[in-house]
Design a protein around this motif. Structure first.
Motif, PDB file in Angstrom:
ATOM      1  N   ASN A  54      -9.372   5.267  -2.323  1.00  8.43           N
ATOM      2  CA  ASN A  54     -10.265   6.128  -0.768  1.00  8.43           C
ATOM      3  C   ASN A  54     -11.365   5.995  -2.470  1.00  8.43           C
ATOM      4  O   ASN A  54     -12.350   6.954  -2.413  1.00  8.43           O
ATOM      5  CB  ASN A  54      -9.368   7.358  -0.338  1.00  8.43           C
ATOM      6  N   ASP A  55     -10.582   6.680  -3.283  1.00 14.31           N
ATOM      7  CA  ASP A  55     -11.981   7.625  -4.680  1.00 14.31           C
ATOM      8  C   ASP A  55     -12.682   6.215  -5.502  1.00 14.31           C
ATOM      9  O   ASP A  55     -13.955   6.559  -5.674  1.00 14.31           O
ATOM     10  CB  ASP A  55     -10.959   7.701  -5.967  1.00 14.31           C
ATOM     11  N   THR A  56     -12.272   5.098  -4.871  1.00 18.45           N
ATOM     12  CA  THR A  56     -12.963   3.755  -6.087  1.00 18.45           C
ATOM     13  C   THR A  56     -13.500   2.787  -5.219  1.00 18.45           C
ATOM     14  O   THR A  56     -14.355   2.824  -5.437  1.00 18.45           O
ATOM     15  CB  THR A  56     -11.936   3.204  -7.181  1.00 18.45           C
ATOM     16  N   GLY A  57     -12.826   2.332  -4.570  1.00 16.09           N
ATOM     17  CA  GLY A  57     -13.216   1.858  -4.058  1.00 16.09           C
ATOM     18  C   GLY A  57     -12.795   0.033  -3.922  1.00 16.09           C
ATOM     19  O   GLY A  57     -12.872  -0.888  -3.375  1.00 16.09           O
ATOM     20  N   VAL A  58     -11.418   0.122  -5.144  1.00 15.65           N
ATOM     21  CA  VAL A  58     -11.074  -0.567  -5.051  1.00 15.65           C
ATOM     22  C   VAL A  58      -9.794  -0.754  -5.372  1.00 15.65           C
ATOM     23  O   VAL A  58      -9.299  -0.244  -5.122  1.00 15.65           O
ATOM     24  CB  VAL A  58     -11.541  -0.899  -6.923  1.00 15.65           C
TER      25      VAL A  58
ATOM     26  N   TRP B 163       1.284  -1.312   0.081  1.00 14.84           N
ATOM     27  CA  TRP B 163      -0.461   0.479   0.550  1.00 14.84           C
ATOM     28  C   TRP B 163       0.742   1.189  -0.128  1.00 14.84           C
ATOM     29  O   TRP B 163       1.972   1.849   0.787  1.00 14.84           O
ATOM     30  CB  TRP B 163      -1.258   0.356   1.328  1.00 14.84           C
ATOM     31  N   ASP B 164       0.887   2.055  -0.919  1.00 17.83           N
ATOM     32  CA  ASP B 164       1.703   3.269  -0.976  1.00 17.83           C
ATOM     33  C   ASP B 164       0.975   3.980  -1.120  1.00 17.83           C
ATOM     34  O   ASP B 164      -0.759   4.198  -1.368  1.00 17.83           O
ATOM     35  CB  ASP B 164       3.136   3.155  -2.169  1.00 17.83           C
ATOM     36  N   ALA B 165       0.997   5.446  -1.141  1.00 15.20           N
ATOM     37  CA  ALA B 165       0.692   6.864  -1.288  1.00 15.20           C
ATOM     38  C   ALA B 165      -0.461   6.331  -2.299  1.00 15.20           C
ATOM     39  O   ALA B 165      -1.864   6.812  -2.283  1.00 15.20           O
ATOM     40  CB  ALA B 165       1.115   7.801  -1.787  1.00 15.20           C
ATOM     41  N   GLU B 166       0.064   6.382  -4.011  1.00 13.46           N
ATOM     42  CA  GLU B 166      -0.983   6.000  -5.060  1.00 13.46           C
ATOM     43  C   GLU B 166      -2.270   5.108  -5.227  1.00 13.46           C
ATOM     44  O   GLU B 166      -3.198   5.144  -5.824  1.00 13.46           O
ATOM     45  CB  GLU B 166      -0.014   5.508  -6.602  1.00 13.46           C
ATOM     46  N   ARG B 167      -1.768   3.737  -4.516  1.00 13.42           N
ATOM     47  CA  ARG B 167      -2.195   2.592  -4.746  1.00 13.42           C
ATOM     48  C   ARG B 167      -3.765   3.704  -2.900  1.00 13.42           C
ATOM     49  O   ARG B 167      -4.965   3.048  -3.176  1.00 13.42           O
ATOM     50  CB  ARG B 167      -2.456   1.073  -3.822  1.00 13.42           C
ATOM     51  N   GLU B 168      -3.303   3.625  -2.256  1.00 11.34           N
ATOM     52  CA  GLU B 168      -4.355   4.407  -1.165  1.00 11.34           C
ATOM     53  C   GLU B 168      -4.993   5.491  -1.614  1.00 11.34           C
ATOM     54  O   GLU B 168      -6.177   5.294  -1.463  1.00 11.34           O
ATOM     55  CB  GLU B 168      -3.619   5.029  -0.084  1.00 11.34           C
ATOM     56  N   LYS B 169      -4.471   6.245  -2.454  1.00  6.43           N
ATOM     57  CA  LYS B 169      -5.380   7.431  -3.738  1.00  6.43           C
ATOM     58  C   LYS B 169      -6.485   6.550  -3.690  1.00  6.43           C
ATOM     59  O   LYS B 169      -7.463   6.757  -3.770  1.00  6.43           O
ATOM     60  CB  LYS B 169      -4.822   8.391  -3.546  1.00  6.43           C
ATOM     61  N   ALA B 170      -6.218   5.719  -5.359  1.00  6.50           N
ATOM     62  CA  ALA B 170      -7.236   5.200  -5.463  1.00  6.50           C
ATOM     63  C   ALA B 170      -7.932   3.800  -4.554  1.00  6.50           C
ATOM     64  O   ALA B 170      -9.708   4.056  -5.085  1.00  6.50           O
ATOM     65  CB  ALA B 170      -6.391   4.496  -6.716  1.00  6.50           C
TER      66      ALA B 170
END
Length: 421
Positions: A200-204, A191-198
């Motif tokens: 939070n945004d999409t739930g995927v 889990w990095d910042a990019e995956r965590e943001k995705a």
């Protein structure tokens, strides 16, 4: 014994069978027989055979068939009946959790697709078409069925048909040679910042995702006051399976030498707790403990002695306040609640085990040692599924490689400053 032919009625076009007037002729039609036989499960089944030139041939064939009734009768079963019989025969031979898994695959996939086909009539092409249909099914979350589940379905079918072949029910195993869609095994990602943001945004979320070192640290810091902090610490550091850590007894721990022996695990089958050996022979292992872990376990032992009066060596290490042992399924729910409270990206309890392998790799532990600590039969499992390279380790590795290469490269003065920076 009876005789019938292939003549058809002129008005309806249907076969006359045993009603044909020409059956009185000696050379007209063929002889058939029908016999009730006892199957492999002690139930009766009707078997028919035909196409014999004379009554004597039919009688000889019937006599031969009655010498081995179980095999021939089972050949007339549907695949559903054979699968149910095969499962009942293996009850008690396999682990309870394995039986639950097998029954789920049989009832959810194999019986709906192939249950109506008779054993003698099952062909490889039928099995292949069924597997092709199953491979296009969607499961929870809208995803295609996983390659792991497809491999499990194929393995169960092949095993059941192999048993039928050994017992003479069928001549060959139609389950051999089945092709499955190419699918890479899921590999753990961090889990990095990019995956965590995705997320939070999409739930995927990724199929298998583990925390980075800082996230593991945040979790352990936040649960220091939890009664099961020692358990969470050991899972994050040494990576035992949840059933193994739940089944741990005080007699399995050597606080003097700093060792922890994994000898058995707890599984919950239909709500009933069962004790058994680890997942595989490689799962029986001894894990070394660091000084901090030894201090944590020593403190836990003293707390339990003060609370319960004494600590039985056969007592489970991790228990509730009233002394009841914790169960693996409860640990999963408890962990999920703690993760939600800490507001960290979602991971499963088993993903802490993945992360432990990654932490060991980042710390420079030898692959063979990681394999043995994880209880894997082969290092291939460790390499393909469990080891994820943390970002910190990746940067350290590339810097070390660059330094080694630069020792053999004469760098121009204009570039030397960039390296020094």
């Amino acid at each position: 014994m009876y005789r019938r032919c292939g003549c058809r009625c002129e008005q309806t076009g249907r076969q006359l069978g045993v009603r044909c007037d020409r059956l009185a002729e000696v050379d007209h039609g063929r002889w058939y027989f029908a016999v009730q036989l006892t199957g492999a499960d002690d139930r009766r089944v009707r078997v028919r055979r035909g196409g014999f030139a004379s009554r004597a041939e039919a009688e000889r064939a019937c006599w031969s068939l009655r010498q081995v009734p179980g095999r021939e009768a089972a050949g007339m079963w549907t695949l559903r009946r054979w699968l149910e019989f095969w499962l009942s025969e293996n009850e008690g031979r396999l682990r309870p959790s394995t039986m639950v898994n097998y029954r789920g695959l049989v009832n959810d996939y194999l019986i709906p697709q192939l249950g109506h086909v008779r054993m003698r009539g099952l062909r490889t092409r039928d099995a292949q078409r069924a597997m092709d249909r199953i491979s296009h099914r969607h499961v929870r979350g809208g995803r295609l069925i996983s390659p792991g589940t497809l491999n499990g379905i194929r393995a169960v079918l092949r095993s059941a048909l192999s048993a039928a072949r050994r017992q003479g029910v069928i001549d060959r195993n139609p389950g051999r040679g089945l092709r499955l869609p190419n699918g890479a095994r899921p590999r753990a990602v961090v889990w990095d910042a990019e995956r965590e943001k995705a997320w939070n945004d999409t739930g995927v979320r990724p199929r298998v995702a583990v925390w980075g070192l800082h996230q593991v640290g945040r979790f352990l810091e936040s649960v220091q006051g939890d009664p099961l902090f020692v358990l969470w610490w050991l899972v994050a550091l040494r990576g035992p399976r949840r059933g193994e850590i739940a089944g741990l007894r005080w007699e399995d721990i050597n606080l003097t030498d700093g060792e922890l022996a994994i000898r058995e695990q707890v599984v919950v089958v239909r709500g009933v707790e069962r004790l058994g050996p680890p997942k595989s022979a490689a799962g029986v292992r001894t894990l070394a403990l660091d000084e901090f872990s030894v201090r944590l376990l020593t403190d836990l032992w003293h707390r339990q002695r003060r609370r319960f009066g004494r600590v039985d060596p056969k007592q489970r290490v991790f228990v509730h306040d009233d002394g009841r042992p914790v169960r693996p399924d409860w640990l999963t729910r408890r962990f999920a609640k703690l993760v939600k409270d800490v507001d960290l990206p979602p991971v499963r309890l088993h993903d802490l085990r993945h992360g432990a392998a990654g932490i060991a790799s980042a710390a420079g532990v030898d692959l063979k040692q990681i394999q043995e600590d994880m209880g894997h039969h082969t290092p291939l499992t460790t390499i393909e599924t469990y080891i994820c390279v943390f970002q910190q380790m990746a940067k350290k590795a590339v810097r070390a490689s660059a330094e080694l290469l630069l020792q053999h490269v004469r760098v121009r003065a204009s570039l030397a400053g960039a390296y020094q920076a």
